[in-house]
Enzyme design. Structure first.
Site, short mmCIF file in Angstrom:
data_model
loop_
_atom_site.label_atom_id
_atom_site.label_comp_id
_atom_site.label_asym_id
_atom_site.label_seq_id
_atom_site.Cartn_x
_atom_site.Cartn_y
_atom_site.Cartn_z
N CYS A 245 80.35 89.74 18.81
CA CYS A 245 81.58 91.05 18.70
C CYS A 245 82.57 89.80 17.55
O CYS A 245 83.56 90.84 17.44
CB CYS A 245 82.26 91.11 20.18
SG CYS A 245 82.91 89.51 20.96
N1 LIG Z 1 87.05 91.10 26.01
C1 LIG Z 1 86.42 88.95 26.06
N2 LIG Z 1 88.59 88.66 26.59
C2 LIG Z 1 87.67 86.90 26.47
N3 LIG Z 1 87.20 86.26 26.03
C3 LIG Z 1 85.75 86.96 25.49
C4 LIG Z 1 85.91 88.51 25.04
N4 LIG Z 1 84.14 88.62 25.11
C5 LIG Z 1 84.29 88.15 25.00
N5 LIG Z 1 84.76 86.48 25.57
C6 LIG Z 1 84.64 85.30 25.29
O1 LIG Z 1 83.25 84.67 24.58
C7 LIG Z 1 82.44 84.33 25.76
C8 LIG Z 1 80.75 85.28 25.06
O2 LIG Z 1 81.07 86.87 25.11
P1 LIG Z 1 79.39 87.42 25.34
O3 LIG Z 1 78.25 86.77 25.25
O4 LIG Z 1 79.82 88.90 26.12
O5 LIG Z 1 79.87 87.86 23.57
S1 LIG Z 1 80.74 88.54 22.62
O6 LIG Z 1 82.06 87.64 22.47
O7 LIG Z 1 81.75 89.65 23.16
O8 LIG Z 1 79.66 89.02 21.86
C9 LIG Z 1 83.16 84.97 26.65
O9 LIG Z 1 82.22 84.76 27.83
P2 LIG Z 1 82.49 84.82 29.49
O10 LIG Z 1 83.70 84.09 29.95
O11 LIG Z 1 81.43 84.60 29.76
O12 LIG Z 1 82.83 86.23 29.27
C10 LIG Z 1 84.90 84.13 26.77
O13 LIG Z 1 84.69 82.95 26.78
#
Ligand SMILES: Nc1ncnc2c1ncn2[C@@H]1O[C@H](COP(=O)(O)OS(=O)(=O)O)[C@@H](OP(=O)(O)O)[C@H]1O
Length: 276
Positions: A245
């Site tokens: 993202c």
């Molecule tokens: N919206 C939002 N808010 C806060 N932090 C976020 C967010 N999107 C991604 N992350 C951080 O990135 C980790 C990996 O997310 P994803 O595998 O979903 O991938 S991506 O970052 O959206 O590409 C994700 O890991 P998780 O804690 O497992 O969700 C976070 O550390």
């Protein structure tokens, strides 16, 4: 920092002083690579300055939240970037986690936008289709940077794993990003099955969408269910080259890419419906 490479890690200052010289970072990573996630988290709580956890409440982040709750009664606060386009099930999970674990959740939305209408009045509908890079910048990259600056964040725990592949395949436990922020990836060596096992073993709250065939959950418009045997991230931006993202890419490059849209928007408040 004046710690020479030959010093033992126990001589490092607590918290670490920034910037960390690259040879010390290498030494730290060599040490963390041999530890279990719980031990990495314990180390991080002791050594990392101004530590927060950034999470979209994915399975990996939830494992880290649960592990931390067993290590300390003063867990790092959470940061949630509310893109405004999350599934309702994700918003419900945020509330469930707040209730179960109790640490503050700092929510950051796209600048100047409380609702989808606010966002679409400014940037037009379906910006993720017309200008994907600017969309990523506006809903994730800029709000994250604002969160770090507002809260004084110097280190964050992330839920990335090397087994997720793509840019993450060579993930290290501790990284320094383009802005100097420390990013700790405590579960970098775990795979999807291990994370799933932990969640069910310890009855950790999880996104209800996982019971419907989803595996990795992002915005509703770019997330689909995956088939049995498909990669855990196959449902994210399905059919596109894209696999990230932008949150974990170079901040300055993402900002420069979004500049055109931002400038155009400042000079004309009219909604943008397609990329010129
Ligand atoms: N919206 C939002 N808010 C806060 N932090 C976020 C967010 N999107 C991604 N992350 C951080 O990135 C980790 C990996 O997310 P994803 O595998 O979903 O991938 S991506 O970052 O959206 O590409 C994700 O890991 P998780 O804690 O497992 O969700 C976070 O550390």
């Amino acid at each position: 920092m004046t710690v020479p490479l030959s010093s033992s890690l126990s001589n490092l200052p607590k918290p670490l002083q920034l910037p960390i010289p690259s040879d010390v970072l290498e030494l730290i990573n060599a040490h963390l690579t041999n530890l279990q996630p719980e031990e990495i988290l314990k180390w991080a709580i002791e050594y990392l300055p101004d530590l927060y956890q950034t999470t979209a409440f994915g399975l990996t982040g939830l494992v880290a939240i649960d592990m931390i709750s067993k290590i300390t009664s003063n867990p790092p606060p959470l940061i949630f970037l509310d893109t405004l386009y999350h599934f309702q099930e994700t918003y419900k999970l945020v509330e469930e986690v707040k209730e179960r674990y109790g640490q503050p959740v700092h929510v950051f939305k796209p600048e100047g936008c409380e609702t989808v209408k606010d966002f679409e009045d400014k940037y037009g509908e379906r910006l993720w289709e017309t200008d994907e890079a600017s969309y990523d910048y506006l809903v994730k990259v800029e709000p994250a940077q604002r969160a770090y600056e507002t809260l004084g964040v110097k280190s964050v725990i992330t839920g990335r794993r090397a087994s997720q592949g793509g840019d993450r395949a060579s993930l290290k436990p501790l990284e320094v990003d383009s802005t100097g922020l420390l990013k700790l990836n405590p579960l970098f060596q775990w795979n999807f099955a291990m994370v799933e096992w932990y969640i069910s073993e310890y009855n950790v709250p999880r996104n209800k969408l996982l019971d419907q065939g989803y595996r990795s959950v992002g915005d509703w418009h770019s997330t689909v269910k995956v088939q049995e045997g498909q990669d855990e991230r196959a449902g994210r931006w399905a059919g596109k080259e894209k696999s990230e993202c932008g949150l974990h890419k170079d901040y300055f490059a993402m900002k420069a890419q979004a500049k055109k849209l931002l400038e155009r928007n400042q000079s004309s408040p009219a909604p943008i419906t397609s990329e010129a």
